[in-house]
Scaffold this motif. Structure first.
Motif, PDB file in Angstrom:
ATOM      1  N   ALA A 140       0.181   0.485 -12.952  1.00  0.00           N
ATOM      2  CA  ALA A 140       0.989  -0.723 -13.282  1.00  0.00           C
ATOM      3  C   ALA A 140       2.188  -0.572 -14.054  1.00  0.00           C
ATOM      4  CB  ALA A 140       0.017  -1.445 -14.050  1.00  0.00           C
ATOM      5  N   PHE A 141       2.246   0.379 -14.963  1.00  0.00           N
ATOM      6  CA  PHE A 141       3.510   0.711 -15.870  1.00  0.00           C
ATOM      7  C   PHE A 141       4.682   1.027 -14.816  1.00  0.00           C
ATOM      8  CE2 PHE A 141       6.697   3.594 -17.672  1.00  0.00           C
ATOM      9  CZ  PHE A 141       6.766   2.940 -18.971  1.00  0.00           C
ATOM     10  N   LEU A 142       4.276   2.017 -13.796  1.00  0.00           N
ATOM     11  CA  LEU A 142       5.357   2.773 -13.175  1.00  0.00           C
ATOM     12  C   LEU A 142       6.006   1.634 -12.237  1.00  0.00           C
ATOM     13  CD1 LEU A 142       3.984   6.212 -12.189  1.00  0.00           C
ATOM     14  CD2 LEU A 142       5.983   5.572 -13.635  1.00  0.00           C
ATOM     15  N   TYR A 143       4.942   0.691 -11.724  1.00  0.00           N
ATOM     16  CA  TYR A 143       5.183  -0.178 -10.585  1.00  0.00           C
ATOM     17  C   TYR A 143       6.149  -1.138 -11.209  1.00  0.00           C
ATOM     18  CZ  TYR A 143       5.518  -3.745  -7.041  1.00  0.00           C
ATOM     19  OH  TYR A 143       5.917  -4.840  -6.445  1.00  0.00           O
ATOM     20  N   LEU A 144       5.747  -1.618 -12.274  1.00  0.00           N
ATOM     21  CA  LEU A 144       6.743  -2.941 -13.004  1.00  0.00           C
ATOM     22  C   LEU A 144       8.069  -2.293 -13.606  1.00  0.00           C
ATOM     23  CD1 LEU A 144       4.093  -4.684 -15.168  1.00  0.00           C
ATOM     24  CD2 LEU A 144       5.356  -5.487 -12.968  1.00  0.00           C
TER      25      LEU A 144
ATOM     26  N   PRO B 177       0.832  -1.267   0.068  1.00  0.00           N
ATOM     27  CA  PRO B 177       0.019   0.111  -0.072  1.00  0.00           C
ATOM     28  C   PRO B 177       1.059   1.396  -0.068  1.00  0.00           C
ATOM     29  CG  PRO B 177      -0.885  -1.402   1.664  1.00  0.00           C
ATOM     30  CD  PRO B 177       0.273  -2.094   1.118  1.00  0.00           C
ATOM     31  N   GLU B 178       2.080   1.508   0.652  1.00  0.00           N
ATOM     32  CA  GLU B 178       2.919   2.281   0.876  1.00  0.00           C
ATOM     33  C   GLU B 178       3.383   2.651  -0.693  1.00  0.00           C
ATOM     34  OE1 GLU B 178       2.300   0.782   4.650  1.00  0.00           O
ATOM     35  OE2 GLU B 178       3.121  -0.167   2.664  1.00  0.00           O
ATOM     36  N   GLN B 179       3.872   1.712  -1.133  1.00  0.00           N
ATOM     37  CA  GLN B 179       4.386   1.898  -2.667  1.00  0.00           C
ATOM     38  C   GLN B 179       3.398   2.513  -3.543  1.00  0.00           C
ATOM     39  OE1 GLN B 179       5.848  -1.991  -3.300  1.00  0.00           O
ATOM     40  NE2 GLN B 179       8.111  -1.500  -3.120  1.00  0.00           N
ATOM     41  N   LEU B 180       2.014   1.938  -3.542  1.00  0.00           N
ATOM     42  CA  LEU B 180       1.050   2.440  -4.321  1.00  0.00           C
ATOM     43  C   LEU B 180       0.688   3.800  -3.931  1.00  0.00           C
ATOM     44  CD1 LEU B 180      -1.434  -0.827  -4.699  1.00  0.00           C
ATOM     45  CD2 LEU B 180       0.475   0.095  -6.231  1.00  0.00           C
ATOM     46  N   ASP B 181       0.859   4.240  -2.868  1.00  0.00           N
ATOM     47  CA  ASP B 181       0.567   5.732  -2.335  1.00  0.00           C
ATOM     48  C   ASP B 181       1.855   6.563  -3.065  1.00  0.00           C
ATOM     49  OD1 ASP B 181      -1.671   5.094  -1.053  1.00  0.00           O
ATOM     50  OD2 ASP B 181      -0.834   4.999   0.988  1.00  0.00           O
TER      51      ASP B 181
ATOM     52  N   THR C 228      -9.205   6.459  -7.081  1.00  0.00           N
ATOM     53  CA  THR C 228      -9.474   6.652  -8.525  1.00  0.00           C
ATOM     54  C   THR C 228      -9.131   5.485  -9.143  1.00  0.00           C
ATOM     55  OG1 THR C 228      -8.636   8.925  -8.517  1.00  0.00           O
ATOM     56  CG2 THR C 228      -8.732   8.124 -10.685  1.00  0.00           C
ATOM     57  N   ARG C 229     -10.463   4.921 -10.000  1.00  0.00           N
ATOM     58  CA  ARG C 229      -9.953   3.692 -10.540  1.00  0.00           C
ATOM     59  C   ARG C 229     -10.331   3.836 -11.973  1.00  0.00           C
ATOM     60  NH1 ARG C 229      -7.990  -0.152  -8.073  1.00  0.00           N
ATOM     61  NH2 ARG C 229      -9.089  -1.517  -9.168  1.00  0.00           N
ATOM     62  N   ASP C 230     -10.146   4.837 -12.863  1.00  0.00           N
ATOM     63  CA  ASP C 230     -10.157   5.006 -14.178  1.00  0.00           C
ATOM     64  C   ASP C 230      -9.129   4.229 -14.832  1.00  0.00           C
ATOM     65  OD1 ASP C 230      -8.213   7.054 -15.294  1.00  0.00           O
ATOM     66  OD2 ASP C 230      -8.982   7.623 -13.216  1.00  0.00           O
ATOM     67  N   THR C 231      -9.362   3.910 -16.218  1.00  0.00           N
ATOM     68  CA  THR C 231      -8.408   2.896 -17.134  1.00  0.00           C
ATOM     69  C   THR C 231      -6.975   3.643 -17.091  1.00  0.00           C
ATOM     70  OG1 THR C 231     -10.226   1.969 -18.332  1.00  0.00           O
ATOM     71  CG2 THR C 231      -8.065   1.862 -19.062  1.00  0.00           C
ATOM     72  N   GLU C 232      -6.939   4.970 -17.300  1.00  0.00           N
ATOM     73  CA  GLU C 232      -5.629   5.671 -17.537  1.00  0.00           C
ATOM     74  C   GLU C 232      -4.867   5.376 -16.340  1.00  0.00           C
ATOM     75  OE1 GLU C 232      -3.916   9.926 -17.792  1.00  0.00           O
ATOM     76  OE2 GLU C 232      -5.729   9.627 -19.166  1.00  0.00           O
ATOM     77  N   SER C 233      -5.577   5.755 -15.132  1.00  0.00           N
ATOM     78  CA  SER C 233      -4.816   6.073 -13.766  1.00  0.00           C
ATOM     79  C   SER C 233      -4.165   4.534 -13.489  1.00  0.00           C
ATOM     80  CB  SER C 233      -5.657   6.361 -12.678  1.00  0.00           C
ATOM     81  OG  SER C 233      -6.147   7.669 -12.823  1.00  0.00           O
TER      82      SER C 233
ATOM     83  N   PHE D  92       3.370  10.412  -7.114  1.00  0.00           N
ATOM     84  CA  PHE D  92       4.042  10.881  -8.016  1.00  0.00           C
ATOM     85  C   PHE D  92       3.261  11.163  -9.391  1.00  0.00           C
ATOM     86  CE2 PHE D  92       6.789   9.713 -11.765  1.00  0.00           C
ATOM     87  CZ  PHE D  92       7.657  10.486 -11.719  1.00  0.00           C
ATOM     88  N   ALA D  93       2.312  10.415  -9.584  1.00  0.00           N
ATOM     89  CA  ALA D  93       1.658  10.576 -10.766  1.00  0.00           C
ATOM     90  C   ALA D  93       0.282  11.509 -10.728  1.00  0.00           C
ATOM     91  CB  ALA D  93       1.021   9.191 -11.326  1.00  0.00           C
ATOM     92  N   GLY D  94      -0.051  12.227  -9.557  1.00  0.00           N
ATOM     93  CA  GLY D  94      -0.913  13.178  -9.401  1.00  0.00           C
ATOM     94  C   GLY D  94      -2.283  12.224  -9.358  1.00  0.00           C
TER      95      GLY D  94
END
Length: 398
Positions: free
Chosen positions: A115-119, A89-93, A105-110, A98-100
């Motif tokens: 997922a891109f940034l995490y991988l 959860p801390e990494q996702l926060d 928020t659960r829209d497709t773009e976000s 970082f991405a604003g």
């Protein structure tokens, strides 16, 4: 980092052949690779100081400075054995900040950006490479066809190849190539983490189909590849009727609690359909005979009736089944139901005019329709010359 000038990767979508909803209650489900694919092109950025991600399907193009991303790396330390690590959860926060992206928020773009940034941060490690990535998909989003998993599988394969964690075979003499089982397991493991970013608690079926392709058996958390599965030609139809998987799953559970003596035999029958379908597919070592196709069509019809009984049908799906039946074809919903998508089996002896007429009528109903196949190969590395023209054109739109 491996010296890569340009990399092309693709992964298939997925359909559920049989077992949707029953699988939630411990029954067998069969999933298959859908030969509508997500394609990725990766190349080094011109100045090596930026990361650019372009997702033309959803109208998204973003870029970040490597120096800004590098500041996040200490929060994304790779595991000692370079194995997949689940997002905390801390990494996702950290990524959302970082991405604003606002919490909730659960829209497709976000979700795609997270997922891109995490991988990227987790796989590429200490020294982040400058990249330009384009991801273009033949799969509609939000239709239950594994589009997010195909995206995660493609990203994982590209980043692992770039870092040298998996091989980068030469493609001069072949159109496509695949990785070893050990390498595919690593791709699948990281793709599953991407799916966790997007879905929270995924089953792992979609990313496994995207990685290995073919067909898989899923029961009580156990995923088993089914060997020697023939490729089946299908119509895939999207009714474009939105539905809530969560609501539909809850509705089936409520019926099961209310009418256990009625519902449990139906779910057991769906389980038997999955088992019989697997038996038929695996018995066709020399290809499917006319008798095999007749059996598969009967199983499709029976299962569609069962899915209506448990409450996940919809008038749009009834109309779809009526249209295809009028042309001698057999259809069932795939996925959650309540609208969404359906598959129609195409026998080899069906007249092309019947297929064309069915597609036209389905289009006239306002549905999206594709003639494609299931049992498709999993994640693959391509040469630029082997890509279909429309794919090549779309991937070069930067």
């Amino acid at each position: 980092m491996a010296a890569i000038l340009e990399l092309f990767v693709s992964a298939p979508g997925k359909v559920i052949l049989h077992g949707e909803h029953a699988v939630v209650h411990g029954k067998v489900a069969l999933a298959a690779g859908l030969n509508l694919r997500t394609f990725l092109r990766l190349k080094p950025s011109k100045d090596n100081g930026t990361v650019v991600v372009n997702l033309p399907n959803i109208g998204t193009k973003l870029s970040w400075n490597i120096s800004d991303l590098q500041a996040l790396v200490p929060s994304f330390q790779e595991s000692p054995d370079h194995g997949p690590v689940s997002p905390s959860p801390e990494q996702l926060d950290i990524l959302k900040t970082f991405a604003g992206i606002s919490n909730g928020t659960r829209d497709t773009e976000s979700l795609a950006v997270l997922a891109f940034l995490y991988l990227y941060l987790s796989i590429c490690g200490q020294k982040l490479p400058g990249l330009e990535i384009v991801v273009w998909s033949q799969l509609p989003t939000g239709a239950g066809l594994g589009s997010s998993a195909a995206y995660s599988v493609s990203l994982a394969a590209a980043f692992l190849t770039l870092t040298g964690m998996i091989s980068s075979p030469a493609l001069e003499d072949i159109d496509t190539t695949r990785w070893t089982q050990t390498e595919l397991t690593l791709i699948n493991g990281w793709a599953f983490q991407g799916e966790k970013v997007i879905h929270g608690n995924p089953s792992g079926v979609d990313n496994a189909v995207g990685t290995w392709g073919g067909a898989l058996r899923y029961q009580a958390g156990q995923i088993t590849p089914i060997e020697r599965v023939p490729v089946l030609q299908i119509l895939l139809t999207n009714t474009r009727v939105p539905r809530s998987t969560k609501t539909l799953v809850a509705g089936v559970k409520d019926k099961l609690l209310k009418y256990p003596d009625i519902m449990e035999p139906v779910l057991s029958s769906i389980n038997a359909i999955s088992e019989e379908c697997q038996r038929v597919l695996q018995s066709a070592e020399n290809g499917l005979s006319k008798e095999h196709y007749s059996l598969l069509e009967e199983l499709i019809d029976i299962n569609q009736h069962h899915l209506n009984v448990i409450g996940v049908g919809h008038p749009s799906l009834d109309r779809l089944c009526q249209v295809t039946a009028s042309h001698g074809l057999h259809s069932k919903l795939t996925g959650a139901g309540g609208g969404g998508c359906a598959i129609t089996l195409l026998r080899p002896d069906i007249e092309p005019t019947a297929i064309a007429a069915a597609k036209q009528q389905l289009s006239d109903c306002g549905y999206g329709c594709w003639e494609t196949s299931i049992g498709a190969p999993g994640v693959s590395l391509h040469s630029s010359s082997s890509l279909p023209e429309d794919v090549s054109k779309s991937l070069k739109t930067t």
